[in-house]
Design a protein around this motif. Structure first.
Motif, PDB file in Angstrom:
ATOM      1  N   ASN A  68       0.814  -1.213   0.000  1.00  0.00           N
ATOM      2  CA  ASN A  68       0.000   0.000   0.000  1.00  0.00           C
ATOM      3  C   ASN A  68       0.853   1.270   0.000  1.00  0.00           C
ATOM      4  OD1 ASN A  68      -2.346  -1.462  -0.045  1.00  0.00           O
ATOM      5  ND2 ASN A  68      -2.676  -1.372   2.165  1.00  0.00           N
ATOM      6  N   TYR A  69       2.102   1.124   0.420  1.00  0.00           N
ATOM      7  CA  TYR A  69       3.022   2.254   0.450  1.00  0.00           C
ATOM      8  C   TYR A  69       4.371   1.804  -0.111  1.00  0.00           C
ATOM      9  CZ  TYR A  69      -0.394   3.936   3.881  1.00  0.00           C
ATOM     10  OH  TYR A  69      -1.550   4.304   4.515  1.00  0.00           O
ATOM     11  N   VAL A  70       5.130   2.777  -0.597  1.00  0.00           N
ATOM     12  CA  VAL A  70       6.504   2.485  -1.001  1.00  0.00           C
ATOM     13  C   VAL A  70       7.391   3.644  -0.552  1.00  0.00           C
ATOM     14  CG1 VAL A  70       6.097   3.408  -3.330  1.00  0.00           C
ATOM     15  CG2 VAL A  70       8.049   1.920  -2.912  1.00  0.00           C
ATOM     16  N   ALA A  71       8.457   3.302   0.170  1.00  0.00           N
ATOM     17  CA  ALA A  71       9.441   4.301   0.584  1.00  0.00           C
ATOM     18  C   ALA A  71      10.444   4.483  -0.554  1.00  0.00           C
ATOM     19  CB  ALA A  71      10.145   3.863   1.856  1.00  0.00           C
ATOM     20  N   ILE A  72      10.772   5.723  -0.854  1.00  0.00           N
ATOM     21  CA  ILE A  72      11.623   6.067  -1.996  1.00  0.00           C
ATOM     22  C   ILE A  72      12.791   6.915  -1.508  1.00  0.00           C
ATOM     23  CG2 ILE A  72      11.688   7.128  -4.283  1.00  0.00           C
ATOM     24  CD1 ILE A  72       8.553   7.035  -4.192  1.00  0.00           C
ATOM     25  N   SER A  73      14.001   6.507  -1.854  1.00  0.00           N
ATOM     26  CA  SER A  73      15.181   7.314  -1.540  1.00  0.00           C
ATOM     27  C   SER A  73      15.575   8.111  -2.777  1.00  0.00           C
ATOM     28  CB  SER A  73      16.345   6.423  -1.106  1.00  0.00           C
ATOM     29  OG  SER A  73      17.531   7.172  -0.982  1.00  0.00           O
ATOM     30  N   VAL A  74      15.669   9.430  -2.631  1.00  0.00           N
ATOM     31  CA  VAL A  74      16.075  10.289  -3.741  1.00  0.00           C
ATOM     32  C   VAL A  74      17.301  11.092  -3.334  1.00  0.00           C
ATOM     33  CG1 VAL A  74      13.756  10.473  -4.727  1.00  0.00           C
ATOM     34  CG2 VAL A  74      14.508  12.144  -3.031  1.00  0.00           C
ATOM     35  N   THR A  75      18.121  11.406  -4.321  1.00  0.00           N
ATOM     36  CA  THR A  75      19.344  12.151  -4.056  1.00  0.00           C
ATOM     37  C   THR A  75      19.644  13.080  -5.212  1.00  0.00           C
ATOM     38  OG1 THR A  75      21.676  11.909  -3.442  1.00  0.00           O
ATOM     39  CG2 THR A  75      20.824  10.375  -5.067  1.00  0.00           C
ATOM     40  N   LEU A  76      20.537  14.020  -4.980  1.00  0.00           N
ATOM     41  CA  LEU A  76      20.933  14.984  -5.999  1.00  0.00           C
ATOM     42  C   LEU A  76      22.421  14.849  -6.309  1.00  0.00           C
ATOM     43  CD1 LEU A  76      19.139  18.219  -4.702  1.00  0.00           C
ATOM     44  CD2 LEU A  76      18.462  16.836  -6.656  1.00  0.00           C
ATOM     45  N   ASN A  77      22.779  15.082  -7.555  1.00  0.00           N
ATOM     46  CA  ASN A  77      24.183  15.174  -7.970  1.00  0.00           C
ATOM     47  C   ASN A  77      25.020  13.982  -7.539  1.00  0.00           C
ATOM     48  OD1 ASN A  77      23.710  17.677  -9.161  1.00  0.00           O
ATOM     49  ND2 ASN A  77      24.186  18.793  -7.283  1.00  0.00           N
ATOM     50  N   ASP A  78      24.431  12.789  -7.607  1.00  0.00           N
ATOM     51  CA  ASP A  78      25.205  11.580  -7.358  1.00  0.00           C
ATOM     52  C   ASP A  78      25.793  11.541  -5.948  1.00  0.00           C
ATOM     53  OD1 ASP A  78      26.358   9.140  -8.048  1.00  0.00           O
ATOM     54  OD2 ASP A  78      28.186  10.065  -8.790  1.00  0.00           O
ATOM     55  N   SER A  79      25.194  12.273  -5.014  1.00  0.00           N
ATOM     56  CA  SER A  79      25.755  12.328  -3.661  1.00  0.00           C
ATOM     57  C   SER A  79      25.411  11.093  -2.838  1.00  0.00           C
ATOM     58  CB  SER A  79      25.256  13.579  -2.941  1.00  0.00           C
ATOM     59  OG  SER A  79      23.846  13.523  -2.776  1.00  0.00           O
ATOM     60  N   GLU A  80      24.436  10.292  -3.282  1.00  0.00           N
ATOM     61  CA  GLU A  80      23.951   9.076  -2.627  1.00  0.00           C
ATOM     62  C   GLU A  80      23.151   9.386  -1.360  1.00  0.00           C
ATOM     63  OE1 GLU A  80      26.215   5.254  -3.084  1.00  0.00           O
ATOM     64  OE2 GLU A  80      27.913   6.659  -3.081  1.00  0.00           O
ATOM     65  N   ILE A  81      23.689  10.194  -0.458  1.00  0.00           N
ATOM     66  CA  ILE A  81      22.951  10.570   0.752  1.00  0.00           C
ATOM     67  C   ILE A  81      21.861  11.566   0.356  1.00  0.00           C
ATOM     68  CG2 ILE A  81      23.113  11.678   3.013  1.00  0.00           C
ATOM     69  CD1 ILE A  81      26.018  10.715   3.133  1.00  0.00           C
ATOM     70  N   GLY A  82      20.630  11.297   0.802  1.00  0.00           N
ATOM     71  CA  GLY A  82      19.532  12.163   0.393  1.00  0.00           C
ATOM     72  C   GLY A  82      18.321  12.044   1.288  1.00  0.00           C
ATOM     73  N   ASP A  83      17.125  12.076   0.670  1.00  0.00           N
ATOM     74  CA  ASP A  83      15.860  12.099   1.397  1.00  0.00           C
ATOM     75  C   ASP A  83      15.083  10.802   1.191  1.00  0.00           C
ATOM     76  OD1 ASP A  83      16.646  14.702   1.780  1.00  0.00           O
ATOM     77  OD2 ASP A  83      15.217  15.555   0.349  1.00  0.00           O
ATOM     78  N   ILE A  84      14.292  10.434   2.195  1.00  0.00           N
ATOM     79  CA  ILE A  84      13.324   9.349   2.067  1.00  0.00           C
ATOM     80  C   ILE A  84      11.932   9.959   1.939  1.00  0.00           C
ATOM     81  CG2 ILE A  84      12.220   7.372   3.191  1.00  0.00           C
ATOM     82  CD1 ILE A  84      14.859   6.741   4.536  1.00  0.00           C
ATOM     83  N   LEU A  85      11.228   9.581   0.868  1.00  0.00           N
ATOM     84  CA  LEU A  85       9.850   9.988   0.634  1.00  0.00           C
ATOM     85  C   LEU A  85       8.955   8.763   0.759  1.00  0.00           C
ATOM     86  CD1 LEU A  85      10.497  12.030  -2.651  1.00  0.00           C
ATOM     87  CD2 LEU A  85      10.752  12.827  -0.294  1.00  0.00           C
TER      88      LEU A  85
END
Length: 689
Positions: free
Chosen positions: A124-141
């Motif tokens: 019912n839900y999916v957690a998504i990790s997104v990042t900018l500029n190939d930094s790998e560390i980012g946000d979970i949506l």
């Protein structure tokens, strides 16, 4: 500068280049990058190569990644979109349903890329990790699949693709994840004191509770550089499991009743220690731990012990060690234990230990170089396998447990490689008599006459095997008529745990000596000559390539290394360096210091030597390997080499380790690498005028 370490004087004339706040240092990197771009762009037919690579991306290489199947057969996956030049998240209610686009990362931020997904147990839900500029560390949506909407909460400072992922709890409305307090690479506490937190949907991330960390659990030996994790292993587990890990398969593990998840503080009980060499485990329906271990079994064995009174010293052995093959993967279903044996890292076979304690060989739909096996849970009969090979993209199959045949789960049609490709698997003798696997891939019709261009690669670190797979370097190289060679050197996991430990810390020289032996074999058997041989590596493989060319520069015409480790004496002082010391060693230990010095390619560069042509790349936002590794190595080589061959350095000032790049950057980087290798190995169509 110079310093004395364990009685030895170490001269480090380019130490100043580690100061990335120095404008003169940054300008030097920019000048080097400009010169590299100017030089590479002069190579004839580079643009034609790039066009062919774009076509390769769209036809021969898998466009699907991060495929996830839930317990109720919902399927989530990422798929490349040529128009947006990015990966997008798709969903199907089952394999027979039409796919639905759930999330385009550009909807969140224009330059964002998805680098990890984790659906809830019910889908019912999916957690998504997104990042900018190939930094790998980012946000979970979090995306609400039922309502088809992105939820409001955003969790910052996360790296699930490297730090254990996102683990949903049984209610499918909460999950555990790792939070990184400091993500500024210039801060001395970067990547230190990581916390495992629990997030409840529809709650503010400011209320996320720490459930496992150095500060929260002083009774447990957690070092500031360690990675703590908490998971449940299956949906309706009676237990929670925590571990303290890092740059290793092996970790200290603890457990607690799952019902205690909401306790103010969870009391953890020791399950096993990292010295027990447990690589993977599950809990069956009888509350027994079924685990894969290298303890007293260099090629691994599968064992069983009750969780109520665990015994990891003398457990019950379910599947004995095979002296000729390594047990590389296993899973549990209601029909027993399914496991994979792989010989030399390139020949995988599937087996079952059924409930009658019989071991059965299960024929797979095609010959497999690599098999990944997984299931829903121990009470379900569904079994899935992923199969890959040097000339076949990853294919997913589901086992019909009644007929023992496989049904293909095909999410997208892919063009297969033509049948005119030869794959040779040989074992060559290294410097000490050890047999090293060597994979050779090329088109039919190639003659062994010393004139063939060879791109030889390897890795040899962290127990990671160079698994058979279709990759863009392989395809682009063999399409130009070259031979692609993979040296399965020590330090990897191709021949089990001892293979890893034989190229680890003070035994690390075996890694590049194996590579050198493979190069000598190719020349001796007339596959190629030193003028036609290029070495390629990346990341930890920089040690391999760097030491191969500094020990035997005469063997190679060119060497290309992406984001490579070269200055191991200083790696401990880099971001994440204390964690990497678990693999390479620490200068605090006098014996490990000697090992670090021996594997340090930067310190092995000598003046007035004819070094091969060199192309080095790095990323300014790299969380794993700082660019001064490549910068110091390049600067020293440029002043030392008398071969008049180019020593090129390229730094991506908007990129990192290269694992979270958009397609256009990947294609451009591969184009540069292959065109440089073709130029330096004498391809007539790629010579500067």
């Amino acid at each position: 500068m110079s310093e004395i370490i364990h009685g030895k004087t170490i001269v480090d004339e380019y130490r100043f280049m580690e100061n990335m706040k120095d404008s003169s240092v940054l300008n030097w990197y920019k000048e080097q990058t400009f010169f590299k771009k100017k030089t590479i762009n002069k190579i004839p037919n580079r643009n034609e190569l790039k066009k062919s690579l774009i076509n390769t991306f769209n036809t021969n290489v898998s466009l699907i990644s991060y495929q996830r199947i839930t317990n109720n057969d919902k399927i989530f996956y990422l798929k490349n979109n040529d128009k947006t030049n990015n990966k997008e998240l798709f969903f199907r209610n089952s394999i027979d349903h039409e796919e639905k686009l759930l999330f385009n990362p550009n909807q969140y931020l224009q330059e964002a890329i998805i680098n990890y997904i984790s659906p809830s147990w019910d889908g019912n839900y999916v957690a998504i990790s997104v990042t900018l500029n190939d930094s790998e560390i980012g946000d979970i949506l979090i995306f609400d699949v039922v309502k088809n909407v992105l939820k409001k909460e955003v969790i910052k400072n996360c790296w699930p693709s490297a730090l254990g992922g996102i683990r949903w709890l049984s209610d499918s409305k909460s999950f555990t994840y790792e939070y990184i307090p400091i993500i500024d690479k210039t801060d001395k506490n970067y990547l230190h004191n990581i916390e495992t937190r629990i997030h409840l949907l529809d709650k503010s991330v400011n209320t996320d509770r720490v459930i496992f960390s150095k500060k929260n659990n002083p009774e447990i030996d957690i070092k500031e550089e360690d990675f703590p994790e908490v998971s449940s292993k299956k949906q309706h587990s009676k237990y929670l499991f925590s571990n303290v890990s890092g740059a290793s398969y092996y970790a200290d593990y603890y457990y607690a009743p799952a019902k205690n998840i909401n306790s103010k503080k969870i009391k953890w009980t020791k399950l096993f220690k990292r010295e027990d060499l447990v690589k993977k485990f599950y809990v069956n329906t009888n509350d027994e731990i079924i685990f894969l271990t290298a303890k007293n079994a260099k090629n691994f064995k599968i064992c069983k012990t009750p969780i109520s009174n665990p015994d990891f010293t003398s457990p019950e052995v379910l599947v004995k060690e095979d002296k000729n093959s390594v047990i590389t993967d296993f899973t549990l279903t209601s029909d027993g234990v399914f496991f994979v044996k792989t010989k030399n890292g390139i020949d995988a076979k599937l087996y079952q230990l059924n409930n009658n304690n019989e071991t059965l060989y299960i024929e797979t739909p095609k010959k497999a170089g690599y098999i990944n096996v997984y299931s829903k849970n121990p009470t379900n009969s569904d079994l899935f396998i992923d199969i890959r090979g040097w000339t076949s993209n990853k294919e997913t199959y589901k086992l019909n447990h009644q007929t023992y045949t496989f049904n293909k789960l095909e999410l997208i049609k892919l063009t297969e490689l033509t049948s005119n490709i030869i794959i040779e698997e040989v074992e060559i003798e290294s410097h000490d008599g050890t047999k090293v696997p060597l994979s050779l891939i090329y088109k039919k019709g190639i003659k062994l006459n010393t004139k063939n261009r060879v791109l030889m690669t390897g890795y040899g670190a962290f127990g990671i095997s160079s698994k058979p797979r279709v990759n863009r370097y392989l395809l682009s190289w063999i399409n130009t008529g070259g031979i692609y060679a993979v040296a399965h050197v020590r330090g990897g996991g191709e021949k089990g745990d001892n293979w890893h430990k034989s190229g680890y810390k003070i035994t690390k020289p075996n890694t590049w000596k194996d590579f050198i032996a493979c190069a000598e074999y190719l020349i001796e058997k007339k596959y190629t000559s030193s003028e036609k041989l290029a070495a390629y590596g990346a990341s930890g493989g920089g040690i391999l390539i760097g030491r191969a060319i500094t020990e035997r520069p005469d063997l190679f015409s060119a060497a290309i290394v992406r984001v490579g480790v070269f200055n191991t004496l200083r790696s401990e002082f880099a971001p994440n360096g204390k964690n990497l010391a678990k693999e390479f060693g620490s200068i605090k230990d006098s014996l490990e210091f000697q090992g670090l010095l021996e594997m340090d390619a930067y310190h092995k560069v000598k003046n007035n030597v004819e070094y091969p042509a060199i192309l080095l790349t790095g990323g300014i936002t790299d969380s794993r390997v700082p660019v001064w590794h490549q910068g110091k190595f390049a600067a020293k080589l440029q002043n030392a080499s008398i071969s008049n061959k180019p020593i090129l350095l390229s730094i991506d000032f908007k990129g990192g380790h290269g694992l979270s790049q958009k397609n256009d950057k990947k294609i451009n980087e591969i184009t540069n690498i292959i065109s440089f290798a073709l130029w330096q190995t004498g391809h007539p169509d790629y010579q500067l005028k």
